[in-house]
Design a protein around this motif. Structure first.
Motif, PDB file in Angstrom:
ATOM      1  N   ALA A 198       0.822  -1.216   0.000  1.00 38.63           N
ATOM      2  CA  ALA A 198       0.000   0.000   0.000  1.00 38.63           C
ATOM      3  C   ALA A 198       0.853   1.263   0.000  1.00 38.63           C
ATOM      4  O   ALA A 198       0.349   2.355  -0.232  1.00 38.63           O
ATOM      5  CB  ALA A 198      -0.919   0.004   1.224  1.00 38.63           C
ATOM      6  N   ILE A 199       2.147   1.109   0.251  1.00 37.19           N
ATOM      7  CA  ILE A 199       3.047   2.260   0.349  1.00 37.19           C
ATOM      8  C   ILE A 199       3.585   2.681  -1.011  1.00 37.19           C
ATOM      9  O   ILE A 199       3.804   3.849  -1.277  1.00 37.19           O
ATOM     10  CB  ILE A 199       4.227   1.933   1.298  1.00 37.19           C
ATOM     11  N   LYS A 200       3.817   1.725  -1.904  1.00 39.42           N
ATOM     12  CA  LYS A 200       4.419   1.939  -3.218  1.00 39.42           C
ATOM     13  C   LYS A 200       5.915   2.185  -3.103  1.00 39.42           C
ATOM     14  O   LYS A 200       6.653   1.285  -2.802  1.00 39.42           O
ATOM     15  CB  LYS A 200       3.702   3.063  -3.988  1.00 39.42           C
ATOM     16  N   ASN A 201       6.392   3.419  -3.302  1.00 38.98           N
ATOM     17  CA  ASN A 201       7.837   3.673  -3.303  1.00 38.98           C
ATOM     18  C   ASN A 201       8.247   4.410  -2.027  1.00 38.98           C
ATOM     19  O   ASN A 201       7.738   5.491  -1.743  1.00 38.98           O
ATOM     20  CB  ASN A 201       8.232   4.515  -4.518  1.00 38.98           C
ATOM     21  N   ILE A 202       9.191   3.822  -1.295  1.00 37.25           N
ATOM     22  CA  ILE A 202       9.618   4.449  -0.042  1.00 37.25           C
ATOM     23  C   ILE A 202      10.950   3.866   0.405  1.00 37.25           C
ATOM     24  O   ILE A 202      11.279   2.717   0.093  1.00 37.25           O
ATOM     25  CB  ILE A 202       8.542   4.243   1.052  1.00 37.25           C
ATOM     26  N   VAL A 203      11.725   4.683   1.100  1.00 34.77           N
ATOM     27  CA  VAL A 203      12.937   4.218   1.771  1.00 34.77           C
ATOM     28  C   VAL A 203      12.663   4.244   3.268  1.00 34.77           C
ATOM     29  O   VAL A 203      12.191   5.256   3.802  1.00 34.77           O
ATOM     30  CB  VAL A 203      14.156   5.105   1.442  1.00 34.77           C
ATOM     31  N   TYR A 204      12.918   3.131   3.932  1.00 31.94           N
ATOM     32  CA  TYR A 204      12.652   2.996   5.366  1.00 31.94           C
ATOM     33  C   TYR A 204      13.962   3.150   6.127  1.00 31.94           C
ATOM     34  O   TYR A 204      14.950   2.462   5.838  1.00 31.94           O
ATOM     35  CB  TYR A 204      12.041   1.628   5.643  1.00 31.94           C
ATOM     36  N   LEU A 210      22.035   1.612  12.773  1.00 32.96           N
ATOM     37  CA  LEU A 210      21.223   2.237  11.725  1.00 32.96           C
ATOM     38  C   LEU A 210      21.094   1.296  10.531  1.00 32.96           C
ATOM     39  O   LEU A 210      22.091   0.857   9.963  1.00 32.96           O
ATOM     40  CB  LEU A 210      21.870   3.549  11.284  1.00 32.96           C
ATOM     41  N   GLY A 211      19.864   0.975  10.176  1.00 27.60           N
ATOM     42  CA  GLY A 211      19.610   0.125   9.026  1.00 27.60           C
ATOM     43  C   GLY A 211      18.637   0.790   8.080  1.00 27.60           C
ATOM     44  O   GLY A 211      18.139   1.888   8.333  1.00 27.60           O
ATOM     45  N   GLY A 212      18.358   0.118   7.002  1.00 27.23           N
ATOM     46  CA  GLY A 212      17.419   0.667   6.038  1.00 27.23           C
ATOM     47  C   GLY A 212      16.827  -0.414   5.164  1.00 27.23           C
ATOM     48  O   GLY A 212      17.318  -1.542   5.115  1.00 27.23           O
ATOM     49  N   ALA A 213      15.743  -0.068   4.503  1.00 26.12           N
ATOM     50  CA  ALA A 213      15.099  -0.974   3.553  1.00 26.12           C
ATOM     51  C   ALA A 213      14.482  -0.125   2.447  1.00 26.12           C
ATOM     52  O   ALA A 213      14.129   1.031   2.662  1.00 26.12           O
ATOM     53  CB  ALA A 213      14.023  -1.810   4.242  1.00 26.12           C
ATOM     54  N   VAL A 214      14.368  -0.716   1.268  1.00 29.48           N
ATOM     55  CA  VAL A 214      13.868   0.007   0.101  1.00 29.48           C
ATOM     56  C   VAL A 214      12.653  -0.727  -0.458  1.00 29.48           C
ATOM     57  O   VAL A 214      12.692  -1.947  -0.654  1.00 29.48           O
ATOM     58  CB  VAL A 214      14.955   0.128  -0.984  1.00 29.48           C
ATOM     59  N   ALA A 234      20.871  -4.082  -0.576  1.00 30.55           N
ATOM     60  CA  ALA A 234      20.137  -2.823  -0.706  1.00 30.55           C
ATOM     61  C   ALA A 234      19.647  -2.368   0.665  1.00 30.55           C
ATOM     62  O   ALA A 234      19.186  -3.174   1.474  1.00 30.55           O
ATOM     63  CB  ALA A 234      18.956  -2.997  -1.652  1.00 30.55           C
ATOM     64  N   GLY A 235      19.770  -1.088   0.927  1.00 24.22           N
ATOM     65  CA  GLY A 235      19.303  -0.552   2.202  1.00 24.22           C
ATOM     66  C   GLY A 235      20.363  -0.478   3.287  1.00 24.22           C
ATOM     67  O   GLY A 235      20.052  -0.115   4.418  1.00 24.22           O
TER      68      GLY A 235
END
Length: 363
Positions: A192-198, A205-209, A223-224
């Protein structure tokens, strides 16, 4: 379209969107009404789908919405960190049924895995969840090759090419392994979010795409890895061995003296303590620089998650002003989003580990 494929699309849509009308399912999923009605009737016969109280007037008979019977099945989340094990039982609506977190230092040996398995089995027994459990999601801090069941690399756990097969074999249910930040992103309903960087603003510190509603992992599942992007060349030492990584400036550990004090204590002191306020201002400035860099590169929404993310909604104006210094292309910061799940605590509402609190506590 095969019936099972249509059924999967319907269930997936309802799990991510909640209660819906049958006409909406047909329109959104490009399915015929007979296909929708047939599948909905079959799912209602099993008890997985139920009619809910919502209705609307369509000019004739009132249409009733349908929804998932949330407690029809459960899933178990297990979060492994360097010093703790978190376990949570979640229903199909993403609601927490029960949770616990215990101190358990990670050790790369069979004895640890046996203790982990026994904790999981004991938790399931106490919650009387075995008969309804679909499976277990296990989140780990590091690069996870889920297909081959390998933890490729984890600075936090000091592991490289660590096989997860024994861990899987000792678990009493089907297992899915995932990186902790990716798990947090998945909790935010990416379809439901579509395009986002978390941004996972935890002890590390981490991230997800997320691209087009799907988690993007990259060619090598890296990635992320936002925490190890260089934010300030030649800057602070990072635990990975490099200098100037974003982790050294934007992780929660910057505020908690590497976990020696709770983040709550730090945040409570901000209004009254000058030194604490200075540290917080410097943190927000570094975070603004990181956010600006991500926005310039990705041009997507950015979600602020993790332990610090749960507090940032109260400082959105200050953060926005700092971002504006670095980004002259965006006139507002409406692209910044707050995570749905806040800090995990006893009695909280976080479907851990598939939420923004994955690995939030030190270690």
């Amino acid at each position: 379209m095969k019936k099972n494929a249509a059924k999967y699309k319907i269930l997936n849509y309802m799990l991510n969107r909640g209660n819906v009308f049958k006409l909406e399912l047909a329109q959104e999923l490009n399915l015929s009404m007979p296909t929708v009605l047939s599948n909905i009737n079959e799912l209602m016969a099993t008890g997985l789908i139920v009619e809910v109280g919502e209705s609307r007037n369509t000019g004739g008979r009132k249409a009733h919405a349908v929804g998932i019977q949330k407690n029809y099945r459960y899933s178990l989340g297990v979060d492994i960190t360097a010093n703790h094990i978190g376990i949570v039982l979640v229903n199909l609506g993403g609601e927490v049924i029960a949770q616990e977190r215990v101190r358990e230092k990670f050790e790369p040996n069979t004895a640890y895995l046996i203790r982990l398995s026994e904790r999981v089995k004991d938790f399931c027994t106490r919650q009387q969840a075995k008969e309804k459990l679909l499976g277990i999601g296990i989140s780990l801090p590091g690069i996870v090759n889920e297909k081959d069941r390998i933890l490729v690399k984890s600075h936090t756990l000091k592991l490289e090419n660590y096989s997860l097969k024994t861990m899987e074999q000792l678990m009493p249910f089907p297992v899915h392994f995932e990186n902790d930040a990716n798990a947090a992103m998945l909790a935010e309903h990416p379809s439901a979010i579509k395009n986002i960087v978390y941004l996972s603003l935890n002890n590390t510190l981490g991230g997800a795409v997320c691209i087009h509603g799907e988690l993007f992992i990259g060619d090598n599942r890296k990635a992320g890895e936002i925490g190890h992007m260089i934010l300030k060349p030649g800057g602070k030492q990072c635990y990975c061995g490099k200098q100037g990584c974003a982790d050294a400036y934007c992780a929660a550990s910057v505020l908690t003296q590497n976990g020696r004090e709770p983040l709550e204590s730090f945040m409570e002191r901000i209004p009254a303590d000058k030194k604490t306020r200075e540290i917080w201002d410097a943190y927000l400035d570094d975070l603004a620089m990181l956010i600006s860099n991500i926005r310039m590169f990705m041009d997507t929404d950015i979600m602020l998650g993790g332990e610090v993310g749960g507090y940032l909604s109260n400082y959105s104006l200050e953060l926005g002003e700092k971002i504006s210094k670095y980004n002259l292309f965006d006139r507002d910061i409406s692209y910044l989003k707050n995570c749905a799940y806040k800090k995990w605590k006893q009695g909280g509402s976080n479907p851990w580990p598939f939420a923004c609190e994955a690995n939030a506590h030190p270690g």
